[in-house]
Design a protein around this motif. Sequence first.
Motif, PDB file in Angstrom:
ATOM      1  N   LYS A   1       0.892  -1.077   0.024  1.00  0.00           N
ATOM      2  CA  LYS A   1       0.141  -0.014  -0.030  1.00  0.00           C
ATOM      3  C   LYS A   1       0.872   1.301  -0.013  1.00  0.00           C
ATOM      4  O   LYS A   1       0.375   2.285  -0.804  1.00  0.00           O
ATOM      5  CB  LYS A   1      -0.946   0.117   1.333  1.00  0.00           C
ATOM      6  N   LYS A   2       2.168   1.315   0.779  1.00  0.00           N
ATOM      7  CA  LYS A   2       2.845   2.232   0.884  1.00  0.00           C
ATOM      8  C   LYS A   2       3.493   2.643  -0.676  1.00  0.00           C
ATOM      9  O   LYS A   2       3.661   3.909  -0.843  1.00  0.00           O
ATOM     10  CB  LYS A   2       3.780   2.149   1.906  1.00  0.00           C
ATOM     11  N   GLU A   3       3.836   1.590  -1.375  1.00  0.00           N
ATOM     12  CA  GLU A   3       4.701   1.518  -2.563  1.00  0.00           C
ATOM     13  C   GLU A   3       3.539   2.231  -3.606  1.00  0.00           C
ATOM     14  O   GLU A   3       4.127   2.716  -4.805  1.00  0.00           O
ATOM     15  CB  GLU A   3       5.041   0.249  -2.875  1.00  0.00           C
ATOM     16  N   ARG A   4       2.239   2.094  -3.367  1.00  0.00           N
ATOM     17  CA  ARG A   4       1.325   2.579  -4.422  1.00  0.00           C
ATOM     18  C   ARG A   4       1.329   3.926  -4.303  1.00  0.00           C
ATOM     19  O   ARG A   4       0.485   4.525  -3.603  1.00  0.00           O
ATOM     20  CB  ARG A   4      -0.205   1.799  -4.313  1.00  0.00           C
ATOM     21  N   LYS A   5       2.053   4.668  -5.480  1.00  0.00           N
ATOM     22  CA  LYS A   5       2.004   6.064  -5.583  1.00  0.00           C
ATOM     23  C   LYS A   5       1.049   6.810  -6.458  1.00  0.00           C
ATOM     24  O   LYS A   5       0.890   7.996  -6.429  1.00  0.00           O
ATOM     25  CB  LYS A   5       3.322   6.332  -5.825  1.00  0.00           C
ATOM     26  N   LEU A   6       0.658   5.787  -7.583  1.00  0.00           N
ATOM     27  CA  LEU A   6      -0.277   6.445  -8.433  1.00  0.00           C
ATOM     28  C   LEU A   6      -1.729   5.948  -8.338  1.00  0.00           C
ATOM     29  O   LEU A   6      -1.978   4.707  -8.026  1.00  0.00           O
ATOM     30  CB  LEU A   6       0.189   5.892  -9.714  1.00  0.00           C
ATOM     31  N   LYS A   7      -2.583   6.610  -8.474  1.00  0.00           N
ATOM     32  CA  LYS A   7      -3.980   6.498  -8.465  1.00  0.00           C
ATOM     33  C   LYS A   7      -4.835   6.853  -9.617  1.00  0.00           C
ATOM     34  O   LYS A   7      -4.427   7.931 -10.168  1.00  0.00           O
ATOM     35  CB  LYS A   7      -4.866   6.987  -7.180  1.00  0.00           C
TER      36      LYS A   7
END
Length: 337
Positions: A10-16
Amino acid sequence: MTESYAQSLKKERKLKILPVPAFGYSPETRFYLGAVTLFSFKLHNDSTTRISNAKLEFNYTWRKQVILEGAWSCFTKGEKWFTKGLLHYSKYPDFYFGIGSETPESNKLVFTSNRFVFETFVLKKIAKKLFSGFNVRHIDYSKISWNGNDNNYKELTASSLWGIGFNLLKDSRNNLLTPTSGVFVNFNSTFNFSQSDYFELSLDMRYYKTWKSKFTLVSRFFNELNFGKPPFYDLMFLGGDKYVRGYYYGRYRDKCMSSFQSEFRFPVIRRFGLAFFGGVSKIYPQLNSVSLSALKTNYGVGLRFLVDKKDKTNLRFDYAVGQGQNSGFYVSFGESF
């Protein structure tokens, strides 16, 4: 999957990426249908950098207008640099009413044009939340034609321009799309090269205040002055979603405009909220002609739907009323200002 591993992902997910259908109504397009994809991202995962965003949008309107647009607002690590920009293409049947604050409805001319707009700002942080830098812009209006043989507007001709300018920006807003606190002050000076060169000065000041973590009051003062002879498409337009809601974008146009707008926003239930807004504006040919005559008022109400709880991104539905027979319905991501 362990809890710690899931949190790490979740922390690595920088793009939505948020793709949704686009629909709505505005005075300049009437009903429109299309698609928009909103991108929210952080180039670096640190607490001092605000969330950046970008969008891609395609719309086809009831007036047979084709609109393709991309826009971005992006911070680098630690907000040492900030860049924003716009890339726009449209094939556009449109109305032209002439120049001035009191042009009658009977002056309306239907014309078509192909439009290309490119604008970018590159700003460097010089102090806390304070940026300075330059902007480059290019606008091209081509294939201009109108119904019938009569055209009393000699300025309605195809042309293009290039502009280069200096920007000073103070931006302490907590969120770029849906701000609830902070200030935004942008001073821009741009020299434009066209058939007749001209100079443009603009000042955009906004203040955001929230009480009890839910009641937000926003005020905006916008002023732009043009010195010289801008082409018709780069005059100040009173109206549209981003300046004075409730008027056809381009219903009134002239070299200068001053506008004060205010909006009160608050949540209602779950993801839904309401907004009430209004303001007063003035469009005029030069600085020494400013008066209280021919002021344009507007007011309206809006519905907000929170599509992203974490990043506080709203989908906005606004209905606004201007003077005379002017009104409009607007649908967009983020706030008008």
